[in-house]
Write a protein that holds these residues in place. Structure first.
Motif, PDB file in Angstrom:
ATOM      1  N   UNK A   1      -7.955   6.733   7.031  1.00 57.16           N
ATOM      2  CA  UNK A   1      -7.124   7.907   6.760  1.00 57.16           C
ATOM      3  C   UNK A   1      -5.884   7.868   7.641  1.00 57.16           C
TER       4      UNK A   1
ATOM      5  N   UNK B   1      -4.462  10.154   9.299  1.00 57.91           N
ATOM      6  CA  UNK B   1      -4.541  10.885  10.564  1.00 57.91           C
ATOM      7  C   UNK B   1      -5.475  10.234  11.580  1.00 57.91           C
TER       8      UNK B   1
ATOM      9  N   UNK C   1     -10.956   6.127  -4.662  1.00 62.00           N
ATOM     10  CA  UNK C   1     -11.893   7.171  -4.281  1.00 62.00           C
ATOM     11  C   UNK C   1     -11.135   8.341  -3.675  1.00 62.00           C
TER      12      UNK C   1
ATOM     13  N   UNK D   1     -12.089  11.224  -1.154  1.00 65.88           N
ATOM     14  CA  UNK D   1     -13.084  11.819  -0.260  1.00 65.88           C
ATOM     15  C   UNK D   1     -12.415  13.035   0.348  1.00 65.88           C
ATOM     16  N   UNK D   2     -13.018  14.184   0.140  1.00 66.53           N
ATOM     17  CA  UNK D   2     -12.319  15.416   0.510  1.00 66.53           C
ATOM     18  C   UNK D   2     -11.981  15.462   1.993  1.00 66.53           C
ATOM     19  N   UNK D   3     -12.770  14.756   2.808  1.00 65.25           N
ATOM     20  CA  UNK D   3     -12.477  14.829   4.237  1.00 65.25           C
ATOM     21  C   UNK D   3     -11.501  13.745   4.691  1.00 65.25           C
ATOM     22  N   UNK D   4     -11.152  12.819   3.792  1.00 61.21           N
ATOM     23  CA  UNK D   4     -10.259  11.732   4.198  1.00 61.21           C
ATOM     24  C   UNK D   4      -8.917  11.737   3.474  1.00 61.21           C
TER      25      UNK D   4
ATOM     26  N   UNK E   1      -7.565  14.199   0.772  1.00 65.19           N
ATOM     27  CA  UNK E   1      -7.446  15.275  -0.228  1.00 65.19           C
ATOM     28  C   UNK E   1      -6.120  15.164  -0.987  1.00 65.19           C
TER      29      UNK E   1
ATOM     30  N   UNK F   1      -2.869  16.625   0.425  1.00 65.93           N
ATOM     31  CA  UNK F   1      -2.286  15.866   1.529  1.00 65.93           C
ATOM     32  C   UNK F   1      -1.474  14.681   0.988  1.00 65.93           C
TER      33      UNK F   1
ATOM     34  N   UNK G   1      -7.653   4.356   1.801  1.00 68.23           N
ATOM     35  CA  UNK G   1      -9.103   4.400   1.558  1.00 68.23           C
ATOM     36  C   UNK G   1      -9.500   3.683   0.274  1.00 68.23           C
TER      37      UNK G   1
END
Lengths: 531, 531
Positions: B140, B142, B361, B363-366, B368, B371, B380
């Motif tokens: 990600x 961040x 993919x 992944x909502x935490x990586x 979104x 973003x 990712x």
């Protein structure tokens, strides 16, 4: 070259250059992340990348070197063509290292707490330097004599930590939980489908003749790598049945039992249950004993994804959370999460070494049978990779330097930080806490002040503000905060997350970080009001 | 911790410890590898591993620390329990680093020439230290703001080097050719089978309803990771059809065409052709243009495994060998082979970024969606991994320090060494040369002196002696020589191999190494005569 007796002398000045540049970059960054938009960051990196050094990769068409761009640190590149002599100019190394440090999100900063992204221990980083310099490769003994033995010994020790029989277990270092989960599911597929078809799957493939649809059961909050593995293995993502979770986001084992019964009724083949010991967002641990009992009853493989929660094994206080871990057929551990290693430091373990059969390979140039008979061991058949860095070394050095006890204190310190941060979130009128920390993370959100008054769709507005405040903190270089969604809330419901992996962070720093979140939320509300 | 402004100060003394211990270990090793049997090496490593440090991983049962064992360097461990304070004792780091160096097969030694196992450049090793210290993770933005951009820029430059359109190509850093080959074959499977079934394979799996048997075509000397990938992907190892090779061990494209026609007749689906640009043993390069034409004709994906041969792109002299590489749909490059990087430095590239679809993919935490809309890029969906070390950094620094031209000179130096060594082997009465070097390796064997006189099964005797002489060289710490088999010779025919990847080695050193082989062969003959 870095090897041999002379290598360290060649390395020493370059290592000094790196350490100095790391300090320069950290200073100009001045916080957890450099301020600026992603576009601004990209432009600065591109200018520096194209500005340093000489010829570039070039390719069939020759490339013009661009010089004179300004770095994020305000320097100007002056490097011309460099020769490939042994004593190379460290200009590019200096410049690009400073750039990397300046443009990093540094997990050693107390305000960088988004992900399972740990600040590495200096001793582990130093050990990893030895690995880079010597460059052992774990795919054959004659590329890694000592490192082959060290990996085997480390894995025996980790097997014992898990509660496996160290003589019967086996394993390998991996790039992380994603690869470890893939390996567990591959062995599950090959064992169960091999048995079901009466032939080794590795030799036959998933033939059309195969009757029953293979199924994998994992909780709704299991890591997405389970679906990815199912796709890669040719089973299809929808081979994964999502098991509902209870209020604490643990797998509901009654629901699991019902899904397994449903498989039997439909003639489907439940090849594996994936239990999670430490979910990514909340650290929840599935009931491992109950999962093991159901796996045994239905002839399914039990893989436990303990990539995050495995770190609890180091802590006397938290280890009981993993009760039953030793019943897993295979499991994932990641020491680059709660283990303070630089990536990668993944570990895959199986309880019984013979279950590894479907990966065994004989490559005539790597592990000829007569060499193995002559006593030369090979780790080739334990990994999905061929060339493989000796990631075991840094973990071994760390364990021998801090011991389980020392590492356990770091785990406990992070756990305390999470408990304290969650308390702050629970008590602050502008924050809403969702899940109590199980390990070292908690989920919360910012509550807009005037939520109930003017706006129709409050949830949507909250989502927008929470997503925007997180980007604001990043853009202003103030904090790196995580975000996620929770099951049962529907897609798009933005929740924030702190993952505390820096044991040197103080409770006061976590509190300040939460106040930064509140301030950024206010700022976003004000900005929205002006629009 | 190694990050932040203070991190480098914590690192500096530990790095000194490592550099000193590397020198000590290299001195006590005294050659390419430490003398001794594998059992002796294992005992020494186990004693040191159990002898240093304190508590060990311990686990549920507490483990007793063993002290007082003697290291390979003759030292005695005196470390007691260490505290987890910030300033940890470097005793374990010192001891285990020395052990690792002592027990390495050092590719920087001229007599360590078995495998595609290169001595890393000091500048690359130093750059890798920055990556360990900052610990960016490429999954990600961040976790890796600058490293995300640097990887993208490096890949564009490498795409251009290959001859791809840098704007249309895409790729990712991998753990090596094995992972890159897997990715190419996965995309091939998903694209072609998705089209054949009218649905995305990632969503449907290889359902029983699927009619045609998928096939992969690769030469008889392609890397074994092709079969491994087929097994992992659920296609089965026997989905790989082995294409015969010509006298220079290149894929016979007439035979390939015939096999493809056969697939059509049998209703099989040729999903991919894997061409090799630089086989592991002889560096042979398959006819890439002809393979591309046949792939296009039959609707198959062309993946080129250039893990070894990709280094030829750096050399004006050797680059023409790779003519047609730019026609590949995907390819593998390994800069930890002919690129002098510490492992891992694999690269996977596709010509057209949209062919990457099946890996995408969210992944909502990586990553979104909002973003990404706000400008935060994510890598990712380009990787099979989640956590991912920034291996692009060391390659970028190396390219900027030496340039393509500087690296090309290193490639040419190794090529010259191989030509010179092959001449020596051809002219020596006790050596038999099999294949002329294409890149930097050649295959040969030792010819027993009295081959024709007393023994019935001369080939078996030659095999035994060649296998034994290689182990003798290892055991005596004199040389690390490769071994392999050649196609068409039947299994068990032992051939030796030198892979020359150290540009600082001289032609005289290669000659001396070959004379060591002859001397060891004589010694084995004498030993056999006494039995």
């Amino acid at each position: 070259m870095s090897g041999g007796v002379a290598g360290p002398d060649a390395l020493a000045p370059l290592v000094s250059t790196v350490l100095d540049a790391l300090v320069k970059g950290a200073k100009t960054r001045g916080g957890p992340v450099a301020p600026g938009s992603p576009e601004e960051a990209a432009v600065a990196v591109a200018e520096a990348f194209h500005g340093v050094g000489a010829t570039g990769a070039g390719g069939h068409t020759s490339q013009t070197s661009q010089t004179g761009h300004t770095s994020p640190a305000g320097q100007t590149s002056q490097t011309g063509h460099t020769s490939p002599a042994a004593h190379t100019s460290p200009a590019a190394l200096d410049r690009l290292t400073e750039l990397l440090a300046h443009g990093s999100a540094d997990p050693a900063d107390a305000s960088c707490a988004a992900h399972l992204h740990c600040p590495p221990l200096a001793v582990a980083v130093a050990a990893d330097l030895a690995v880079s310099a010597l460059n052992p490769s774990q795919d054959s003994w004659d590329q890694a004599p000592a490192a082959t033995v060290l990996e085997t010994l480390l894995l025996q020790e980790l097997a014992e930590l898990v509660g496996y029989d160290r003589e019967r277990a086996a394993g390998v270092l991996t790039s992380g939980g994603t690869e470890s989960n893939l390996m567990g599911l591959m062995l599950a597929r090959d064992r169960v489908l091999g048995a079901a078809t009466g032939r080794q799957i590795e030799l036959t493939g998933l033939r059309p003749a195969l009757g029953a649809r293979p199924r994998i059961l994992a909780s709704a909050v299991a890591h997405f790598s389970v679906q990815r593995a199912a796709a890669l293995l040719g089973l299809g993502e929808d081979a994964v049945l999502c098991v509902p979770v209870d209020e604490q986001l643990r797998m509901d084992t009654d629901a699991l039992a019902a899904l397994l019964d449903g498989c039997a009724e439909r003639g489907e083949l439940p090849i594996a249950i994936v239990a999670t010991a430490g979910t990514t967002d909340t650290g929840s641990v599935d009931p491992l004993r109950a999962c093991a009992a159901l796996a045994a009853e239905h002839g399914a493989w039990l893989h436990v994804d303990a990539a995050y929660g495995g770190g609890a094994l180091l802590s006397d206080r938290l280890a009981p959370l993993l009760d039953g871990l030793e019943l897993a057929d295979s499991l994932s551990l990641d020491w680059h999460k709660l283990g303070w290693q630089p990536a990668a430091a993944g570990v895959f373990l199986v309880a019984e070494s013979e279950t590894y059969a479907s990966l065994a390979r004989r490559a005539v140039y790597l592990n000829p049978a007569d060499d193995e008979e002559a006593g030369y061991p090979s780790l080739l058949g334990l990994s999905l990779r061929t060339t493989r860095r000796a990631d075991a070394f840094k973990i071994a050095v760390t364990l021998r330097t801090l011991g389980r006890e020392g590492l356990g204190r770091l785990v406990d310190a992070c756990h305390e930080l999470a408990l304290s941060g969650a308390r702050t979130a629970r008590n602050h009128p502008c924050l809403e806490l969702y899940a109590e920390p199980v390990l070292t993370a908690f989920v919360f959100r910012y509550l807009p002040v005037d939520a109930d008054e003017k706006h129709g769709d409050d949830e949507q507005r909250s989502d927008d503000i929470n997503a925007a405040l997180r980007r604001r903190l990043l853009r202003e270089g103030r904090a790196v905060v995580g975000r996620t969604e929770l099951p049962g809330e529907g897609p798009g419901r933005v929740r924030l997350k702190l993952t505390l992996l820096n044991p040197h962070t103080t409770a006061e720093e976590v509190e300040r970080l939460l106040l930064e979140v509140v301030a950024a939320g206010r700022a976003e509300e004000e900005a929205a009001a002006l629009r």
